[in-house]
Design an enzyme around this catalytic site. Structure first.
Site, mmCIF file in Angstrom:
data_model
loop_
_atom_site.group_PDB
_atom_site.id
_atom_site.type_symbol
_atom_site.label_atom_id
_atom_site.label_comp_id
_atom_site.label_asym_id
_atom_site.label_seq_id
_atom_site.Cartn_x
_atom_site.Cartn_y
_atom_site.Cartn_z
ATOM 1 N N HIS A 120 6.335 -13.419 -10.773
ATOM 2 C CA HIS A 120 5.876 -12.389 -9.833
ATOM 3 C C HIS A 120 6.597 -12.629 -8.508
ATOM 4 O O HIS A 120 6.351 -13.628 -7.826
ATOM 5 C CB HIS A 120 4.352 -12.459 -9.669
ATOM 6 C CG HIS A 120 3.753 -11.259 -8.990
ATOM 7 N ND1 HIS A 120 2.557 -10.683 -9.360
ATOM 8 C CD2 HIS A 120 4.198 -10.528 -7.940
ATOM 9 C CE1 HIS A 120 2.294 -9.651 -8.578
ATOM 10 N NE2 HIS A 120 3.274 -9.542 -7.684
ATOM 11 N N LEU A 121 7.477 -11.696 -8.171
ATOM 12 C CA LEU A 121 8.319 -11.829 -6.979
ATOM 13 C C LEU A 121 7.514 -12.100 -5.723
ATOM 14 O O LEU A 121 6.452 -11.513 -5.529
ATOM 15 C CB LEU A 121 9.080 -10.520 -6.739
ATOM 16 C CG LEU A 121 10.153 -10.112 -7.732
ATOM 17 C CD1 LEU A 121 10.577 -8.675 -7.436
ATOM 18 C CD2 LEU A 121 11.328 -11.056 -7.652
ATOM 19 N N HIS A 122 8.033 -12.964 -4.886
ATOM 20 C CA HIS A 122 7.423 -13.179 -3.569
ATOM 21 C C HIS A 122 8.498 -13.695 -2.615
ATOM 22 O O HIS A 122 9.236 -14.611 -2.944
ATOM 23 C CB HIS A 122 6.251 -14.142 -3.654
ATOM 24 C CG HIS A 122 6.555 -15.442 -4.360
ATOM 25 N ND1 HIS A 122 6.699 -15.504 -5.724
ATOM 26 C CD2 HIS A 122 6.735 -16.686 -3.895
ATOM 27 C CE1 HIS A 122 6.956 -16.760 -6.065
ATOM 28 N NE2 HIS A 122 6.992 -17.501 -4.972
ATOM 29 N N THR A 123 8.573 -13.074 -1.456
ATOM 30 C CA THR A 123 9.535 -13.490 -0.440
ATOM 31 C C THR A 123 8.852 -14.453 0.524
ATOM 32 O O THR A 123 7.869 -14.090 1.177
ATOM 33 C CB THR A 123 10.064 -12.275 0.344
ATOM 34 O OG1 THR A 123 10.731 -11.401 -0.557
ATOM 35 C CG2 THR A 123 11.044 -12.722 1.426
#
Ligand SMILES: [Zn+2]
Length: 178
Positions: A120-123
């Site tokens: 799950h993408l997270h910056t």
């Protein structure tokens, strides 16, 4: 020995261990109402800002699309724009709340990148101060962390609330941005 700047190596999310088997903690935060408890400090239409429960620096935040994917190419234009705009607001809010000297920001994509949650993408957005790698300790006292996080949450939330185009819920939870 020179300290390596690698905030993703200490990434840790509250309640991870309370949800051992039912999937993605970021999806759980996206759907949950307990924003203050979860350290979700702001929400847009398609993304949210989560303070890292084990920050590398004060104000260490993650800007996370609601959509569950680890593939950057899966985000459509609306999701990309929403995520980017929320990231810009996050820089502004952290600047106002904490007055850092700079930021590091970035994604860890794929198994080889070293992130602990890769589906799950997270910056990561990490405020930096001159010389912080020299004094940044390994934090071991949980009560101190929680206290500092609550203070940081309030300061960053207030900074989001002061931005144009925001709505502030009375329950003390995440600021809602356009
Ligand atoms: Zn997810």
């Amino acid at each position: 020995m020179r300290q390596v700047f690698a905030p993703w190596r200490i990434e840790w999310v509250r309640r991870d261990e309370e949800r051992p088997d039912d999937g993605c903690v970021f999806c759980a935060f996206a759907e949950d109402d307990a924003d203050r408890e979860n350290l979700v400090v702001a929400r847009s239409e398609r993304a949210f800002v989560l303070l890292n429960n084990y920050p590398y620096n004060p104000g260490h935040a993650m800007v996370i699309p609601d959509a569950h994917t680890g593939e950057y190419g899966d985000l459509d234009d609306e999701q990309l724009l929403d995520h980017a705009r929320l990231k810009r607001r996050t820089f502004d809010a952290l600047e106002t709340a904490l007055e850092p000297d700079g930021f590091n920001a970035g994604l860890n994509l794929g198994d080889g990148a070293g992130g602990s949650i890769d589906d799950h993408l997270h910056t990561h957005v990490v405020p930096r101060w001159e010389g912080d790698t020299n004094f940044m300790p390994v934090i071991g006292d949980t009560s101190v962390i929680v206290e500092a996080l609550e203070d940081t949450y309030d300061r960053v939330r207030e900074a989001f609330a002061d931005q144009d185009g925001t709505a502030v819920p009375e329950d003390g939870g995440a600021v809602v941005v356009e």
